[in-house]
Design a protein around this motif. Structure first.
Motif, PDB file in Angstrom:
ATOM      1  N   ASP A 167       0.378  13.385  -4.742  1.00 26.20           N
ATOM      2  CA  ASP A 167      -0.862  14.158  -4.651  1.00 26.20           C
ATOM      3  C   ASP A 167      -1.497  14.370  -6.023  1.00 26.20           C
ATOM      4  O   ASP A 167      -2.717  14.498  -6.139  1.00 26.20           O
ATOM      5  CB  ASP A 167      -0.602  15.510  -3.990  1.00 26.20           C
ATOM      6  N   LEU A 176      -3.486  11.190  -6.300  1.00 27.87           N
ATOM      7  CA  LEU A 176      -4.486  11.006  -5.252  1.00 27.87           C
ATOM      8  C   LEU A 176      -5.734  11.844  -5.487  1.00 27.87           C
ATOM      9  O   LEU A 176      -6.856  11.417  -5.185  1.00 27.87           O
ATOM     10  CB  LEU A 176      -3.878  11.344  -3.885  1.00 27.87           C
ATOM     11  N   LYS A 177      -5.566  13.031  -6.023  1.00 29.52           N
ATOM     12  CA  LYS A 177      -6.734  13.907  -6.176  1.00 29.52           C
ATOM     13  C   LYS A 177      -7.710  13.396  -7.235  1.00 29.52           C
ATOM     14  O   LYS A 177      -8.852  13.867  -7.312  1.00 29.52           O
ATOM     15  CB  LYS A 177      -6.298  15.333  -6.498  1.00 29.52           C
ATOM     16  N   GLN A 208      -1.411   6.102   4.800  1.00 30.58           N
ATOM     17  CA  GLN A 208      -2.164   7.133   5.502  1.00 30.58           C
ATOM     18  C   GLN A 208      -3.473   7.457   4.781  1.00 30.58           C
ATOM     19  O   GLN A 208      -4.381   8.045   5.377  1.00 30.58           O
ATOM     20  CB  GLN A 208      -1.320   8.414   5.602  1.00 30.58           C
ATOM     21  N   LYS A 209      -3.562   7.059   3.505  1.00 35.49           N
ATOM     22  CA  LYS A 209      -4.723   7.400   2.685  1.00 35.49           C
ATOM     23  C   LYS A 209      -5.616   6.200   2.371  1.00 35.49           C
ATOM     24  O   LYS A 209      -6.830   6.337   2.263  1.00 35.49           O
ATOM     25  CB  LYS A 209      -4.249   8.020   1.365  1.00 35.49           C
ATOM     26  N   PHE A 210      -4.979   5.036   2.178  1.00 35.41           N
ATOM     27  CA  PHE A 210      -5.710   3.872   1.680  1.00 35.41           C
ATOM     28  C   PHE A 210      -5.941   2.836   2.777  1.00 35.41           C
ATOM     29  O   PHE A 210      -5.141   2.700   3.700  1.00 35.41           O
ATOM     30  CB  PHE A 210      -4.936   3.218   0.529  1.00 35.41           C
ATOM     31  N   GLU A 211      -7.021   2.091   2.622  1.00 41.47           N
ATOM     32  CA  GLU A 211      -7.313   1.017   3.568  1.00 41.47           C
ATOM     33  C   GLU A 211      -6.281  -0.098   3.465  1.00 41.47           C
ATOM     34  O   GLU A 211      -5.935  -0.727   4.470  1.00 41.47           O
ATOM     35  CB  GLU A 211      -8.716   0.453   3.296  1.00 41.47           C
ATOM     36  N   LEU A 259       1.298   6.222   1.493  1.00 42.51           N
ATOM     37  CA  LEU A 259       0.030   5.768   0.926  1.00 42.51           C
ATOM     38  C   LEU A 259      -0.856   5.109   1.972  1.00 42.51           C
ATOM     39  O   LEU A 259      -2.092   5.178   1.889  1.00 42.51           O
ATOM     40  CB  LEU A 259       0.301   4.799  -0.229  1.00 42.51           C
ATOM     41  N   PHE A 284     -10.560   4.979  -1.879  1.00 41.37           N
ATOM     42  CA  PHE A 284      -9.240   4.759  -1.283  1.00 41.37           C
ATOM     43  C   PHE A 284      -9.216   3.410  -0.545  1.00 41.37           C
ATOM     44  O   PHE A 284      -8.788   3.315   0.587  1.00 41.37           O
ATOM     45  CB  PHE A 284      -8.882   5.913  -0.340  1.00 41.37           C
ATOM     46  N   CYS A 294      -8.376   9.994  -7.421  1.00 38.16           N
ATOM     47  CA  CYS A 294      -8.927   8.721  -6.931  1.00 38.16           C
ATOM     48  C   CYS A 294     -10.350   8.929  -6.422  1.00 38.16           C
ATOM     49  O   CYS A 294     -10.619   9.848  -5.642  1.00 38.16           O
ATOM     50  CB  CYS A 294      -8.047   8.158  -5.819  1.00 38.16           C
TER      51      CYS A 294
END
Length: 217
Positions: free
Chosen positions: A38, A41-42, A66-69, A64, A47, A44
């Protein structure tokens, strides 16, 4: 009716994931440090794509994803890679590659355990040998890169050197583990951090033994 999961010999189930049976040190650390991401991530801005290594058994790649394409993860150890592929098979946005990251592509490497780490499946270090190919991030010609997360047991500096063109092009958030193992490869502790600082990066967080850096505006 409960579905029976078939686990190959030499592996066990660890929190629902396939895991090397002999590991006694890696699992708890890997699962418990997932919240550390985290801190990166904050920062970036997008994503779209993250490169993560070492892939280990896929715990961080799954988080990851769950967050990135798209997640591209690298794991050179064959037994770990088998578990990684099994554990991430249902995640269509994870690409797992059985390679080590380095400064020069086209060569191969061996792997051995760090001293006193006989029961730690996450403590493999790059050495001479023919276990896995070495590739550079620059050779991948990535379409984007929003986060680069490296936990590769002291080999972070070579991986950074092999990614400089990509870093210059996309200016991703970068997180690296630095616990003093890089001296094996001729780099003092902090070498990767210092190299990135000269490239316009500054430290924004130090969760546990990781260093999170972002490009200055």
């Amino acid at each position: 009716m409960t579905e029976t999961i078939s686990i190959p010999a030499g592996y066990r189930l660890e929190r629902g994931l396939m895991w090397p049976a002999e590991d006694r040190a890696c699992a708890a650390v890997v699962f418990d440090t997932v919240p550390d991401m985290d801190h990166a991530l904050k920062h970036c801005r997008k994503f779209e794509l993250v490169v993560q290594a070492g892939g280990n058994m896929g715990v961080w790649a799954l988080a990851l994803a769950q967050k990135f394409e798209r997640v591209v993860t690298f794991e050179p150890d064959p037994r770990n890679f088998r578990a990684l592929v099994h554990n991430t098979a249902s995640a269509e946005n994870i690409l797992a590659l059985p390679c080590a990251l380095g400064s020069d592509g086209g060569d191969w490497c061996g792997l051995d355990l760090a001293p006193h780490e006989t029961n730690n499946a996450g403590a493999y270090q790059v050495t001479k040998g023919v276990t896995a190919p070495i590739v550079t991030i620059d050779s991948l010609n990535l379409p984007s890169l929003d986060l680069l997360y490296l936990d590769i047991e002291g080999f972070e500096m070579p991986a950074i050197l092999g990614a400089m063109e990509t870093i210059d092009k996309f200016r991703p958030v970068i997180a690296i583990e630095d616990k003093g193992l890089s001296d094996r490869y001729g780099y003092q502790k902090g070498a990767a951090e210092n190299a990135l600082a000269t490239f316009g990066y500054e430290v924004v967080a130090r969760p546990h033994r990781d260093v999170v850096m972002v490009a200055r505006a």
